[in-house]
Write a protein that holds these residues in place. Structure first.
Motif, PDB file in Angstrom:
ATOM      1  N   GLY A  61     -66.124  21.830 -83.671  1.00 28.27           N
ATOM      2  CA  GLY A  61     -65.375  21.137 -82.618  1.00 28.27           C
ATOM      3  C   GLY A  61     -66.182  20.039 -81.971  1.00 28.27           C
ATOM      4  O   GLY A  61     -65.672  18.951 -81.682  1.00 28.27           O
ATOM      5  N   THR A  62     -67.462  20.321 -81.729  1.00 30.52           N
ATOM      6  CA  THR A  62     -68.341  19.307 -81.125  1.00 30.52           C
ATOM      7  C   THR A  62     -68.470  18.079 -82.023  1.00 30.52           C
ATOM      8  O   THR A  62     -68.350  16.935 -81.555  1.00 30.52           O
ATOM      9  CB  THR A  62     -69.735  19.911 -80.867  1.00 30.52           C
ATOM     10  N   ILE A  63     -68.677  18.314 -83.299  1.00 29.83           N
ATOM     11  CA  ILE A  63     -68.792  17.198 -84.258  1.00 29.83           C
ATOM     12  C   ILE A  63     -67.483  16.423 -84.335  1.00 29.83           C
ATOM     13  O   ILE A  63     -67.473  15.179 -84.346  1.00 29.83           O
ATOM     14  CB  ILE A  63     -69.186  17.731 -85.650  1.00 29.83           C
ATOM     15  N   ALA A  64     -66.356  17.152 -84.374  1.00 30.07           N
ATOM     16  CA  ALA A  64     -65.056  16.493 -84.474  1.00 30.07           C
ATOM     17  C   ALA A  64     -64.791  15.603 -83.272  1.00 30.07           C
ATOM     18  O   ALA A  64     -64.310  14.465 -83.413  1.00 30.07           O
ATOM     19  CB  ALA A  64     -63.952  17.543 -84.612  1.00 30.07           C
ATOM     20  N   LEU A  65     -65.126  16.068 -82.065  1.00 31.27           N
ATOM     21  CA  LEU A  65     -64.911  15.256 -80.864  1.00 31.27           C
ATOM     22  C   LEU A  65     -65.848  14.050 -80.839  1.00 31.27           C
ATOM     23  O   LEU A  65     -65.465  12.962 -80.389  1.00 31.27           O
ATOM     24  CB  LEU A  65     -65.101  16.105 -79.605  1.00 31.27           C
ATOM     25  N   MET A  66     -67.064  14.226 -81.327  1.00 23.85           N
ATOM     26  CA  MET A  66     -67.991  13.098 -81.390  1.00 23.85           C
ATOM     27  C   MET A  66     -67.458  12.010 -82.311  1.00 23.85           C
ATOM     28  O   MET A  66     -67.642  10.808 -82.056  1.00 23.85           O
ATOM     29  CB  MET A  66     -69.358  13.576 -81.893  1.00 23.85           C
ATOM     30  N   LEU A  67     -66.782  12.409 -83.389  1.00 28.25           N
ATOM     31  CA  LEU A  67     -66.242  11.439 -84.343  1.00 28.25           C
ATOM     32  C   LEU A  67     -64.960  10.793 -83.829  1.00 28.25           C
ATOM     33  O   LEU A  67     -64.784   9.576 -83.921  1.00 28.25           O
ATOM     34  CB  LEU A  67     -65.970  12.134 -85.682  1.00 28.25           C
ATOM     35  N   THR A  68     -64.037  11.605 -83.276  1.00 30.87           N
ATOM     36  CA  THR A  68     -62.738  11.062 -82.858  1.00 30.87           C
ATOM     37  C   THR A  68     -62.828  10.202 -81.607  1.00 30.87           C
ATOM     38  O   THR A  68     -62.018   9.292 -81.420  1.00 30.87           O
ATOM     39  CB  THR A  68     -61.725  12.188 -82.615  1.00 30.87           C
ATOM     40  N   ASP A  69     -63.805  10.484 -80.730  1.00 34.82           N
ATOM     41  CA  ASP A  69     -63.873   9.757 -79.466  1.00 34.82           C
ATOM     42  C   ASP A  69     -65.151   8.939 -79.314  1.00 34.82           C
ATOM     43  O   ASP A  69     -65.602   8.671 -78.204  1.00 34.82           O
ATOM     44  CB  ASP A  69     -63.728  10.736 -78.298  1.00 34.82           C
ATOM     45  N   THR A  83     -65.442  17.646 -61.388  1.00 34.52           N
ATOM     46  CA  THR A  83     -64.638  16.629 -60.716  1.00 34.52           C
ATOM     47  C   THR A  83     -63.972  15.672 -61.706  1.00 34.52           C
ATOM     48  O   THR A  83     -63.395  14.668 -61.303  1.00 34.52           O
ATOM     49  CB  THR A  83     -65.522  15.804 -59.754  1.00 34.52           C
ATOM     50  N   GLN A  84     -64.053  15.982 -63.000  1.00 39.11           N
ATOM     51  CA  GLN A  84     -63.505  15.100 -64.024  1.00 39.11           C
ATOM     52  C   GLN A  84     -62.264  15.730 -64.658  1.00 39.11           C
ATOM     53  O   GLN A  84     -61.798  16.778 -64.234  1.00 39.11           O
ATOM     54  CB  GLN A  84     -64.570  14.831 -65.099  1.00 39.11           C
ATOM     55  N   ASN A  85     -61.727  15.078 -65.687  1.00 40.13           N
ATOM     56  CA  ASN A  85     -60.553  15.597 -66.393  1.00 40.13           C
ATOM     57  C   ASN A  85     -60.604  15.155 -67.860  1.00 40.13           C
ATOM     58  O   ASN A  85     -61.558  14.520 -68.297  1.00 40.13           O
ATOM     59  CB  ASN A  85     -59.258  15.127 -65.718  1.00 40.13           C
ATOM     60  N   TYR A  86     -59.555  15.474 -68.589  1.00 40.15           N
ATOM     61  CA  TYR A  86     -59.515  15.211 -70.034  1.00 40.15           C
ATOM     62  C   TYR A  86     -58.583  14.052 -70.399  1.00 40.15           C
ATOM     63  O   TYR A  86     -58.280  13.859 -71.565  1.00 40.15           O
ATOM     64  CB  TYR A  86     -59.060  16.468 -70.776  1.00 40.15           C
ATOM     65  N   ALA A  87     -58.149  13.292 -69.408  1.00 35.44           N
ATOM     66  CA  ALA A  87     -57.170  12.235 -69.659  1.00 35.44           C
ATOM     67  C   ALA A  87     -57.702  11.130 -70.572  1.00 35.44           C
ATOM     68  O   ALA A  87     -56.946  10.510 -71.317  1.00 35.44           O
ATOM     69  CB  ALA A  87     -56.700  11.632 -68.335  1.00 35.44           C
ATOM     70  N   TRP A  88     -59.004  10.893 -70.528  1.00 29.69           N
ATOM     71  CA  TRP A  88     -59.580   9.749 -71.252  1.00 29.69           C
ATOM     72  C   TRP A  88     -59.758  10.008 -72.743  1.00 29.69           C
ATOM     73  O   TRP A  88     -60.018   9.074 -73.505  1.00 29.69           O
ATOM     74  CB  TRP A  88     -60.931   9.373 -70.633  1.00 29.69           C
ATOM     75  N   PHE A  89     -59.600  11.238 -73.186  1.00 30.07           N
ATOM     76  CA  PHE A  89     -59.758  11.525 -74.613  1.00 30.07           C
ATOM     77  C   PHE A  89     -58.646  10.868 -75.423  1.00 30.07           C
ATOM     78  O   PHE A  89     -57.531  10.651 -74.935  1.00 30.07           O
ATOM     79  CB  PHE A  89     -59.714  13.037 -74.860  1.00 30.07           C
ATOM     80  N   SER A  90     -58.938  10.567 -76.677  1.00 30.93           N
ATOM     81  CA  SER A  90     -57.924  10.038 -77.587  1.00 30.93           C
ATOM     82  C   SER A  90     -56.912  11.135 -77.903  1.00 30.93           C
ATOM     83  O   SER A  90     -57.161  12.323 -77.679  1.00 30.93           O
ATOM     84  CB  SER A  90     -58.579   9.563 -78.889  1.00 30.93           C
ATOM     85  N   ASP A  91     -55.764  10.726 -78.430  1.00 31.26           N
ATOM     86  CA  ASP A  91     -54.755  11.713 -78.820  1.00 31.26           C
ATOM     87  C   ASP A  91     -55.309  12.670 -79.875  1.00 31.26           C
ATOM     88  O   ASP A  91     -55.013  13.868 -79.858  1.00 31.26           O
ATOM     89  CB  ASP A  91     -53.505  11.011 -79.359  1.00 31.26           C
ATOM     90  N   SER A  92     -56.117  12.147 -80.783  1.00 33.94           N
ATOM     91  CA  SER A  92     -56.719  13.002 -81.813  1.00 33.94           C
ATOM     92  C   SER A  92     -57.620  14.053 -81.186  1.00 33.94           C
ATOM     93  O   SER A  92     -57.604  15.232 -81.585  1.00 33.94           O
ATOM     94  CB  SER A  92     -57.523  12.155 -82.804  1.00 33.94           C
ATOM     95  N   GLY A  93     -58.405  13.633 -80.206  1.00 33.77           N
ATOM     96  CA  GLY A  93     -59.275  14.566 -79.514  1.00 33.77           C
ATOM     97  C   GLY A  93     -58.490  15.645 -78.783  1.00 33.77           C
ATOM     98  O   GLY A  93     -58.872  16.822 -78.780  1.00 33.77           O
TER      99      GLY A  93
END
Length: 514
Positions: free
Chosen positions: A435-443, A474-484
Motif C-alpha cells: 500500500g505504501t509503495i502504491a500510494l507513492m506511485l499514484t500520488d 489536523t489534515q485530511n485525505y481530500a488531496w489524494f488522487s482518485d487512484s489513491g
C-alpha cells in the motif's frame, strides 16, 4: 458445487432494503430539521430519499431474483455475501452524498467536498469500516442530516452491518454462523449462545445499551443532543467521524474528553465479556488475558507518551496552557486510547509531538483493540500469540528437547491457530508495504512523502483514520488522487474484513464448482 448466486442475491437484497429504510428515516429527519430552521426542502433531503429509492428498487429486485431459495449458506456463499455487503453497501451509502453534491451550486475556486463519486465512496467506506478518514475539508459545509448519516455509517459498521442483518434474519439458519464468523473481527469469534441469531441479538442489545449510556453521559457534560448522538455513534464504533473539523478538541471540557476516552476503552473490549458480566461471570471477564494485556498496553503507552511530552512539550510557546502537565497527561491518555482502539478522535495535533510519542502511536496503530470488539488493527490476542511464539522459539535454541504447550490463559494455542495468526500478521505487513509503495506511485505528482504514504496506509488498513505528516490530526485525505483513494478504500475493506475474507475473491479456485 456452483456458487448459489440467487441465494446471495436474496440476502444482499435484504441488506440493501435495510440500509434504504435507515436512509429514508434520516431523510424524514432532514425534512423536519430543515422546516424547523425555517428552510424549504433542501438538496440533502433529495439525496437521502433518492438514495433510499434507488436502494429499495435494487434491493427489491435482488430479493425477487433470489426468491424461493431454501438452500443453506455454504462457506463460499457466506464469504462472497459478506464481501459484497461491504462493497455494494458502501456504494449505496455513498449516494446521499453524491446526489447532494450534484445538486449544489459549485463556487469557483472552492473545493467541493463531494465533487465526484470516488470521494463519496471513500467517505462511506471509511464510515462503514469505522476508519474515520475523511475527504471533507470543512465540515460546516455539510448539513446536519448528512452529518447524521455519516455518523450512522460508523454505528452500523461497528458491530457489522452483516451481524445486524443476521440478527434480524433468523431464516438464514445454520448459514448464519458462517456469515457471522466471516464478518466478526478477531481470530476466534466465539458465540455467547448456541444459536448464532441469539448471539447477534445479545451483542446488539449490549451495543445499544452502551450507546444510550454514552449519549446520556455526554448530555450531562453539556454537549447538545445532536453532537452527543453523532459522537457516541463514532465512539462506540471506534470510528472517529466528528461534526467538527477540530474533532474532540472543539470541546474544551475535560469531562467530555474523559467520557469519550472511557467509552472508547469500553468499545475496544471483546463484547462477549460484557455478556459474561451480565450473567454473573464477572470474575472470569476481568481475568481474561487479552483484556488485561489490552489495559496494560494503554497504561504503559500513556506513561511513555506523557513522559515524552513532559520532557519535550509541544512547540506552542505562545500558549502557556498547553504546557500544563495535567493537560498534557489528558491529551496523552486520550490519543493513546484513540489510536489503540483505532477510533481516531483527536484532542491535540500529535504530529507536533516528539519522536518517542509519535513512534508509540505508530506501534499502537498496528496493535489495535481486542478481538470481538468494534476496533480494528491486528488485535491484542494475535500480539499475545506472536509474543508467546517468539519466546518459545528463543527457548528452543538453548533447550531443543523441551516441549512446552503454548497457552493464552487456560486456552491452548493449537497448530492451526499459530499458523493462521502468523500468516495474518505477515499479510498485514505485506499489505502495508504494498500500500505504501502504491500510494507513492499514484500520488507522486501530489508531492507525497514516505511518512505520509506509510502512515496513510497504516491508518486505512488498520481502520484508524489520522496518520502523520499530510494525513495528520489536523489534515485530511481530500488531496489524494482518485487512484489513491480507491487504493485506500480497498485497504479499509481489507482491514475491516480481516484480509482473507476479501482476498479469497481473487483466488480463481474460489469460483470453480469443483
Amino acid at each position: 458445487m456452483d456458487l448459489n448466486l440467487r441465494l446471495i442475491s436474496r440476502e444482499l437484497g435484504h441488506l440493501l432494503l435495510l440500509l434504504s429504510a435507515i436512509m429514508a428515516s434520516i431523510g424524514v429527519f432532514s425534512l423536519l430539521d430543515d422546516l424547523w430552521q425555517g428552510l424549504g426542502v433542501e438538496p440533502q433531503f433529495f439525496g437521502l430519499v433518492g438514495a433510499a429509492t434507488v436502494g429499495a428498487a435494487a434491493g427489491g429486485g435482488l430479493r425477487w431474483y433470489g426468491a424461493g431459495q431454501r438452500t443453506a449458506f455454504g462457506h463460499r456463499e457466506a464469504l462472497l455475501l459478506v464481501s459484497l455487503s461491504w462493497i455494494v453497501g458502501a456504494g449505496l451509502g455513498a449516494m446521499p452524498f453524491y446526489i447532494w453534491g450534484q445538486l449544489q451550486t459549485v463556487v469557483p475556486g472552492k473545493l467541493h467536498p463531494f465533487a465526484n463519486f470516488v470521494d463519496c465512496y471513500f467517505e462511506t467506506m471509511s464510515g462503514f469500516t469505522t476508519t474515520g478518514a475523511t475527504v471533507i475539508t470543512n465540515l460546516s459545509t455539510l448539513p446536519r442530516s448528512l452529518l447524521l448519516w455519516r455518523a450512522t455509517t460508523h454505528w452500523l459498521g461497528g458491530l457489522g452491518i452483516v451481524v445486524l442483518f443476521v440478527a434480524v434474519l433468523p431464516a438464514l439458519g445454520v448459514g448464519a454462523r458462517r456469515i457471522y464468523r466471516a464478518e466478526v473481527p478477531g481470530p476466534s469469534p466465539d458465540g455467547v449462545r448456541p444459536r448464532i441469531q441469539d448471539t447477534a441479538r445479545i451483542l446488539w442489545v449490549i451495543y445499544l445499551g452502551i450507546t444510550a449510556a454514552e449519549i446520556l453521559a455526554l448530555l450531562l457534560c453539556g454537549m447538545n443532543a445532536f453532537d452527543a448522538v453523532c459522537h457516541t455513534m463514532a465512539t462506540l464504533a471506534t470510528g472517529g467521524f466528528s461534526t467538527y473539523d477540530s474533532s474532540i478538541a472543539a470541546f474544551p471540557s475535560s469531562a467530555v474528553h474523559l467520557v469519550i476516552a472511557v467509552f472508547m476503552v469500553l468499545a475496544g473490549v471483546n463484547f462477549a465479556l460484557y455478556h459474561q458480566v451480565l450473567v454473573g461471570k464477572w470474575r472470569r471477564a476481568i481475568q481474561d488475558r487479552e483484556f488485561l494485556v489490552y489495559l496494560g498496553i494503554i497504561v504503559v503507552a500513556t506513561i511513555v507518551v506523557t513522559g515524552d511530552l513532559w520532557l519535550r512539550p509541544p512547540p506552542m510557546a505562545a500558549d502557556e496552557e498547553s504546557r500544563n502537565q495535567l493537560l498534557l497527561l489528558r491529551d496523552a491518555l486520550f490519543q493513546v486510547v484513540s489510536i489503540q482502539t483505532t477510533t481516531g478522535f483527536c484532542t491535540a495535533d500529535f504530529d507536533r509531538w516528539g519522536f518517542v510519542a509519535k513512534a508509540t502511536l505508530l506501534i499502537l496503530m498496528f496493535v489495535g483493540a481486542s478481538a470481538g470488539s468494534t476496533g480494528g488493527g491486528i488485535k491484542v490476542i494475535r500480539i499475545i500469540i506472536v509474543a508467546k511464539l517468539l519466546v518459545a522459539e528463543v527457548e528452543r535454541v538453548f533447550r531443543p528437547r523441551v516441549v512446552r504447550p503454548l497457552k493464552v490463559g487456560s486456552a491452548a494455542i493449537d497448530a492451526d491457530l499459530r499458523l493462521s495468526t502468523l500468516v495474518y500478521v505477515m499479510s498485514v505487513m505485506l499489505l502495508f508495504a504494498m500500500g505504501t509503495i502504491a500510494l507513492m506511485l499514484t500520488d507522486a505528482r501530489n508531492g507525497i512523502d514516505i511518512t505520509t504514504a506509510a502512515t496513510a496506509t497504516a491508518a486505512t488498513l488498520n481502520n484508524i483514520g489520522p496518520g502523520l505528516a499530510r494525513v495528520g490530526a489536523t489534515q485530511n485525505y481530500a488531496w489524494f488522487s482518485d487512484s489513491g483513494k480507491v487504493i485506500m478504500s480497498v485497504l479499509m475493506a481489507l482491514g475491516r474484513l480481516e484480509v482473507f475474507t476479501l482476498l479469497v475473491l481473487f483466488q480463481p479456485r474460489f469460483w470453480r464448482s469443483d
